[in-house]
Design an enzyme around this catalytic site. Structure first.
Site, PDB file in Angstrom:
ATOM      1  N   TYR A  57      -9.030  15.920  -5.495  1.00 23.84           N
ATOM      2  CA  TYR A  57      -8.172  15.217  -6.451  1.00 23.84           C
ATOM      3  C   TYR A  57      -7.249  16.194  -7.169  1.00 23.84           C
ATOM      4  O   TYR A  57      -6.041  15.976  -7.273  1.00 23.84           O
ATOM      5  CB  TYR A  57      -9.039  14.471  -7.470  1.00 23.84           C
ATOM      6  CG  TYR A  57      -8.256  13.841  -8.599  1.00 23.84           C
ATOM      7  CD1 TYR A  57      -7.514  12.685  -8.384  1.00 23.84           C
ATOM      8  CD2 TYR A  57      -8.266  14.400  -9.873  1.00 23.84           C
ATOM      9  CE1 TYR A  57      -6.799  12.098  -9.415  1.00 23.84           C
ATOM     10  CE2 TYR A  57      -7.555  13.825 -10.915  1.00 23.84           C
ATOM     11  CZ  TYR A  57      -6.815  12.670 -10.684  1.00 23.84           C
ATOM     12  OH  TYR A  57      -6.098  12.101 -11.715  1.00 23.84           O
ATOM     13  N   SER A  95      -1.818  14.884 -13.642  1.00 23.83           N
ATOM     14  CA  SER A  95      -3.135  15.028 -14.264  1.00 23.83           C
ATOM     15  C   SER A  95      -3.348  16.464 -14.711  1.00 23.83           C
ATOM     16  O   SER A  95      -2.843  17.407 -14.089  1.00 23.83           O
ATOM     17  CB  SER A  95      -4.232  14.634 -13.279  1.00 23.83           C
ATOM     18  OG  SER A  95      -5.519  14.957 -13.788  1.00 23.83           O
ATOM     19  N   ASP A 122       0.861  -1.180   0.000  1.00 27.07           N
ATOM     20  CA  ASP A 122       0.000   0.000   0.000  1.00 27.07           C
ATOM     21  C   ASP A 122       0.901   1.234   0.000  1.00 27.07           C
ATOM     22  O   ASP A 122       1.632   1.476   0.967  1.00 27.07           O
ATOM     23  CB  ASP A 122      -0.888  -0.014   1.246  1.00 27.07           C
ATOM     24  CG  ASP A 122      -1.898   1.126   1.272  1.00 27.07           C
ATOM     25  OD1 ASP A 122      -1.736   2.091   0.492  1.00 27.07           O
ATOM     26  OD2 ASP A 122      -2.842   1.069   2.082  1.00 27.07           O
ATOM     27  N   ALA A 165      -6.304  19.128  -6.193  1.00 28.14           N
ATOM     28  CA  ALA A 165      -5.330  19.674  -5.245  1.00 28.14           C
ATOM     29  C   ALA A 165      -4.184  18.693  -5.006  1.00 28.14           C
ATOM     30  O   ALA A 165      -3.019  19.080  -4.907  1.00 28.14           O
ATOM     31  CB  ALA A 165      -6.026  20.003  -3.918  1.00 28.14           C
ATOM     32  N   SER A 166      -4.511  17.401  -4.919  1.00 27.65           N
ATOM     33  CA  SER A 166      -3.466  16.392  -4.695  1.00 27.65           C
ATOM     34  C   SER A 166      -2.516  16.317  -5.876  1.00 27.65           C
ATOM     35  O   SER A 166      -1.297  16.179  -5.710  1.00 27.65           O
ATOM     36  CB  SER A 166      -4.105  15.018  -4.431  1.00 27.65           C
ATOM     37  OG  SER A 166      -4.691  14.479  -5.602  1.00 27.65           O
ATOM     38  N   LYS A 167      -3.048  16.438  -7.089  1.00 23.92           N
ATOM     39  CA  LYS A 167      -2.202  16.382  -8.282  1.00 23.92           C
ATOM     40  C   LYS A 167      -1.393  17.669  -8.457  1.00 23.92           C
ATOM     41  O   LYS A 167      -0.252  17.635  -8.939  1.00 23.92           O
ATOM     42  CB  LYS A 167      -3.057  16.120  -9.520  1.00 23.92           C
ATOM     43  CG  LYS A 167      -3.631  14.711  -9.586  1.00 23.92           C
ATOM     44  CD  LYS A 167      -2.533  13.664  -9.643  1.00 23.92           C
ATOM     45  CE  LYS A 167      -3.078  12.257  -9.847  1.00 23.92           C
ATOM     46  NZ  LYS A 167      -2.011  11.237  -9.931  1.00 23.92           N
TER      47      LYS A 167
END
Length: 341
Positions: A197, A184, A105, A199-201
């Site tokens: 999502y 992305s 993980d 923001a994470s990318k």
């Protein structure tokens, strides 16, 4: 201090403009010549050791096949052992001389340390690290009553790349290796429904842009900024507002809207070609570059188009889901209603 800033406000813009006018022509010439040279200097991947996270499906799976066709040794990482075994067997058939699988993980630092160490112990080196594992979100930010439910998304999309990079970096510096980051277009194309999502990318791409400056030429970094690519994400798998992973193809299809979905196989080919030519950023599909230009020059228009297209389809369903969840209906019932709708 204020006087200094006032002077800089007046001096810096014209100085930078003059600098750009002077440096731009030779820089463009350099880029042109460099592009021509790189077309004839593609990295030979025969015998190179490549570690791929999220290798059980989608882009990660097809990157494994493309690396295998070029004779690379593979370490495939994901959580589903049976699926990894199938991918590994197919990679061997495509020509990889050696494949190992590691169930792990990426959101757990200890797991990342383990699969990097296992790869190096087995093959004796590490040449390419492919940070591919990720998951998409699917809800409006205002729907969330506890945003910490989505911490897992940041753990996978951001820390799930940073952890392996930290442990792999000493080995990559020894081999003068490369890091491939699957980003992305959502990092710079701010569509609704994917705020966490995106923001994470954005954090992911910013981190590796900074790391590129820190590392210089010791480790090359390629960032793949992708549109909608065939994967479990486009089949409906997403992180819901309550922090659970659900499958709702109708919802994801509404998010995709009129954008075409590109095959993972073709995307993987384009990405690997970019990596072998030491391309800094790969945008795929290539027409995404024009969206970036439009976003720069007419941001309000792009935001309006994106918002109206998505909200026209998703708002009624979102309102339905919100009302169902507030009434205490269990997730299984909600998913059943989604399928009926």
């Amino acid at each position: 201090m204020e006087l200094i800033h006032l002077v800089m406000d007046m001096v810096v813009p014209p100085v930078l403009l003059i600098f750009m006018l002077v440096i731009l022509p030779p820089y463009l010439l350099y880029k042109f010549v460099n592009t021509i040279i790189r077309r004839f200097t593609v990295e030979d991947l025969t015998g190179k050791v490549v570690l791929i996270t999220g290798a059980s499906s989608g882009i990660g799976e097809h990157l494994a096949y493309e690396y295998a066709k070029k004779g690379a040794l593979l370490a495939l990482v994901a959580r589903r052992e049976k699926r990894l075994e199938q991918v590994a067997e197919k990679a061997r058939q495509f020509g990889s001389p050696g494949v190992i699988i590691v169930c792990a993980d990426v959101s757990k630092s200890d797991d990342c340390k383990r699969f990097v160490q296992k790869t190096v112990n087995h093959f004796g080196r590490l040449d390419h690290l492919v940070n591919n594992a990720g998951i998409i979100s699917g809800f409006y930010f205002e729907e969330s009553t506890d945003i910490t439910n989505t911490n897992y998304l940041m753990d996978v999309n951001f820390w799930g790349s940073v952890y392996p990079t930290q442990f792999a970096l000493p080995h990559l510096k020894k081999s003068k290796g490369k890091i491939l980051v699957i980003g992305s277009a959502a990092a710079w194309l701010y569509g609704p429904f994917i705020s966490i999502y995106g923001a994470s990318k954005a954090a992911l791409e910013n981190f590796y842009e900074t790391l590129r400056v820190e590392l210089g030429s010791s480790v090359k970094i390629t960032i793949a900024s992708l549109g909608f690519i065939e994967s479990e994400m486009t089949q409906g798998k997403h992180l819901a507002v309550d922090g659970t992973v659900r499958v709702d193809k109708e919802k994801i299809q509404a998010m995709i809207g009129l954008f075409p979905v590109k095959s993972a196989r073709e995307c993987a080919k384009n990405i690997l070609n970019g990596v072998c030519r030491e391309t800094r950023c790969v945008k795929d599909p290539s027409w995404c570059r024009f969206l970036y230009v439009c976003k720069f020059f007419i941001p309000e228009v792009i935001e309006w188009l994106y918002r109206t297209q998505t909200q026209r389809i998703l708002q009624p369903k979102t309102a339905f889901l919100t009302s169902m969840e507030s009434s205490g209906s269990p997730p299984d019932f909600i998913n059943e209603q989604n399928r009926k709708k």
